[in-house]
Design a protein around this motif. Structure first.
Motif, PDB file in Angstrom:
ATOM      1  N   GLN A  65       1.014  -1.384   0.038  1.00  0.00           N
ATOM      2  CA  GLN A  65      -0.306   0.433   0.011  1.00  0.00           C
ATOM      3  C   GLN A  65       0.962   1.376  -0.140  1.00  0.00           C
ATOM      4  N   MET A  66       2.200   1.232   0.665  1.00  0.00           N
ATOM      5  CA  MET A  66       2.898   2.176   0.929  1.00  0.00           C
ATOM      6  C   MET A  66       3.511   2.721  -0.843  1.00  0.00           C
ATOM      7  N   TYR A  67       3.736   1.434  -0.655  1.00  0.00           N
ATOM      8  CA  TYR A  67       4.891   1.774  -2.598  1.00  0.00           C
ATOM      9  C   TYR A  67       3.541   2.361  -3.801  1.00  0.00           C
ATOM     10  N   ALA A  68       2.176   1.925  -2.987  1.00  0.00           N
ATOM     11  CA  ALA A  68       0.630   2.122  -4.569  1.00  0.00           C
ATOM     12  C   ALA A  68       0.415   3.632  -4.275  1.00  0.00           C
ATOM     13  N   MET A  69       0.570   3.602  -2.886  1.00  0.00           N
ATOM     14  CA  MET A  69       0.604   5.812  -2.496  1.00  0.00           C
ATOM     15  C   MET A  69       1.405   6.142  -2.777  1.00  0.00           C
ATOM     16  N   MET A  70       2.898   5.911  -3.256  1.00  0.00           N
ATOM     17  CA  MET A  70       3.557   6.251  -3.160  1.00  0.00           C
ATOM     18  C   MET A  70       4.276   6.933  -4.844  1.00  0.00           C
ATOM     19  N   ARG A  71       4.037   5.981  -5.892  1.00  0.00           N
ATOM     20  CA  ARG A  71       3.636   5.493  -7.365  1.00  0.00           C
ATOM     21  C   ARG A  71       2.652   6.476  -7.295  1.00  0.00           C
ATOM     22  N   GLN A  72       1.164   6.815  -6.437  1.00  0.00           N
ATOM     23  CA  GLN A  72       0.568   8.229  -7.027  1.00  0.00           C
ATOM     24  C   GLN A  72       0.521   8.909  -6.729  1.00  0.00           C
ATOM     25  N   VAL A  73       1.315   9.401  -5.760  1.00  0.00           N
ATOM     26  CA  VAL A  73       1.393  10.688  -5.071  1.00  0.00           C
ATOM     27  C   VAL A  73       2.544  11.668  -6.752  1.00  0.00           C
ATOM     28  N   ALA A  74       3.312  10.655  -7.115  1.00  0.00           N
ATOM     29  CA  ALA A  74       4.531  10.674  -7.957  1.00  0.00           C
ATOM     30  C   ALA A  74       4.005  10.767  -9.218  1.00  0.00           C
ATOM     31  N   THR A  75       3.147  10.111  -9.171  1.00  0.00           N
ATOM     32  CA  THR A  75       2.538  10.526 -10.884  1.00  0.00           C
ATOM     33  C   THR A  75       1.823  12.059 -11.124  1.00  0.00           C
ATOM     34  N   ASP A  76       0.428  11.876  -9.823  1.00  0.00           N
ATOM     35  CA  ASP A  76      -0.085  13.138  -9.178  1.00  0.00           C
ATOM     36  C   ASP A  76       1.122  14.609  -9.521  1.00  0.00           C
ATOM     37  N   LYS A  77       2.301  14.025  -8.956  1.00  0.00           N
ATOM     38  CA  LYS A  77       3.171  15.668  -9.260  1.00  0.00           C
ATOM     39  C   LYS A  77       3.186  15.458 -10.517  1.00  0.00           C
ATOM     40  N   GLY A  78       3.177  14.762 -11.573  1.00  0.00           N
ATOM     41  CA  GLY A  78       3.842  15.000 -12.688  1.00  0.00           C
ATOM     42  C   GLY A  78       5.184  13.699 -13.483  1.00  0.00           C
ATOM     43  N   LEU A  79       5.473  12.585 -12.503  1.00  0.00           N
ATOM     44  CA  LEU A  79       6.704  12.319 -12.810  1.00  0.00           C
ATOM     45  C   LEU A  79       6.240  11.182 -14.114  1.00  0.00           C
ATOM     46  N   ASP A  80       6.576  10.686 -15.093  1.00  0.00           N
ATOM     47  CA  ASP A  80       6.046  10.075 -16.122  1.00  0.00           C
ATOM     48  C   ASP A  80       6.426   8.168 -15.483  1.00  0.00           C
ATOM     49  N   PRO A  81       5.230   7.744 -15.471  1.00  0.00           N
ATOM     50  CA  PRO A  81       5.483   6.374 -14.690  1.00  0.00           C
ATOM     51  C   PRO A  81       5.948   5.128 -15.591  1.00  0.00           C
ATOM     52  N   ASP A  82       6.136   5.352 -17.046  1.00  0.00           N
ATOM     53  CA  ASP A  82       6.614   4.858 -17.742  1.00  0.00           C
ATOM     54  C   ASP A  82       8.433   5.102 -18.033  1.00  0.00           C
ATOM     55  N   THR A  83       8.435   6.261 -17.881  1.00  0.00           N
ATOM     56  CA  THR A  83       9.693   6.911 -18.368  1.00  0.00           C
ATOM     57  C   THR A  83      11.105   7.900 -16.944  1.00  0.00           C
ATOM     58  N   GLU A  84      10.271   7.670 -15.826  1.00  0.00           N
ATOM     59  CA  GLU A  84      10.746   8.166 -14.746  1.00  0.00           C
ATOM     60  C   GLU A  84      10.560   7.589 -13.560  1.00  0.00           C
ATOM     61  N   LEU A  85       9.778   6.891 -12.706  1.00  0.00           N
ATOM     62  CA  LEU A  85       9.692   6.551 -11.964  1.00  0.00           C
ATOM     63  C   LEU A  85      10.328   5.467 -11.534  1.00  0.00           C
ATOM     64  N   ASP A  86      10.454   4.269 -12.486  1.00  0.00           N
ATOM     65  CA  ASP A  86      11.634   3.161 -12.375  1.00  0.00           C
ATOM     66  C   ASP A  86      12.963   2.779 -13.020  1.00  0.00           C
ATOM     67  N   VAL A  87      13.643   4.953 -13.004  1.00  0.00           N
ATOM     68  CA  VAL A  87      14.578   4.479 -14.193  1.00  0.00           C
ATOM     69  C   VAL A  87      16.039   5.067 -12.614  1.00  0.00           C
ATOM     70  N   SER A  88      17.256   4.425 -13.278  1.00  0.00           N
ATOM     71  CA  SER A  88      18.084   4.572 -11.760  1.00  0.00           C
ATOM     72  C   SER A  88      19.357   4.635 -12.953  1.00  0.00           C
ATOM     73  N   PRO A  89      20.078   5.459 -12.674  1.00  0.00           N
ATOM     74  CA  PRO A  89      19.663   6.368 -11.645  1.00  0.00           C
ATOM     75  C   PRO A  89      18.782   7.700 -11.961  1.00  0.00           C
ATOM     76  N   GLY A  90      17.740   7.606 -10.724  1.00  0.00           N
ATOM     77  CA  GLY A  90      17.191   8.168 -10.595  1.00  0.00           C
ATOM     78  C   GLY A  90      16.185   8.958  -8.624  1.00  0.00           C
TER      79      GLY A  90
END
Length: 79
Positions: A26-51
Motif C-alpha cells: 500500500q505504501m508503494y502504491a501511494m508513493m507511485r500515485q503521488v509521484a504521478t500526480d506530481k507529474g512524473l511519467d510512470p514509464d520513463t521516470e519512476l523506475d529509472v536508475s539512477p533517478g
C-alpha cells in the motif's frame, strides 16, 4: 496445551507477516500515485536508475517502513 499455543503463535506470525506485506504494498502504491500526480511519467521516470524516485525516495521510504515494523515487533516483545 503447548501445541495449541504453538499453533496460535504460528497463526499470529503469519497474520502479522501478511499485514506488514500488505502495508508495504500500500505504501508503494501511494508513493507511485503521488509521484504521478506530481507529474512524473510512470514509464520513463519512476523506475529509472539512477533517478531520485528509484534511488532516493523508494529506499528511504522502505527504510522508514522497516523501522516502523521493527518498533511494532519490539512493542510485542519480539527481538
Amino acid at each position: 496445551m503447548n501445541d495449541l499455543n504453538a499453533k496460535g503463535d504460528a497463526e499470529s506470525r503469519n497474520s502479522m507477516v501478511e499485514h506488514f506485506e500488505n502495508g508495504e504494498n500500500q505504501m508503494y502504491a501511494m508513493m507511485r500515485q503521488v509521484a504521478t500526480d506530481k507529474g512524473l511519467d510512470p514509464d520513463t521516470e519512476l523506475d529509472v536508475s539512477p533517478g531520485e524516485y528509484e534511488d532516493g525516495l523508494q529506499p528511504t521510504a522502505d527504510q522508514w517502513y522497516q523501522n516502523g515494523v521493527q518498533d511494532a515487533q519490539m512493542e510485542m516483545g519480539q527481538p
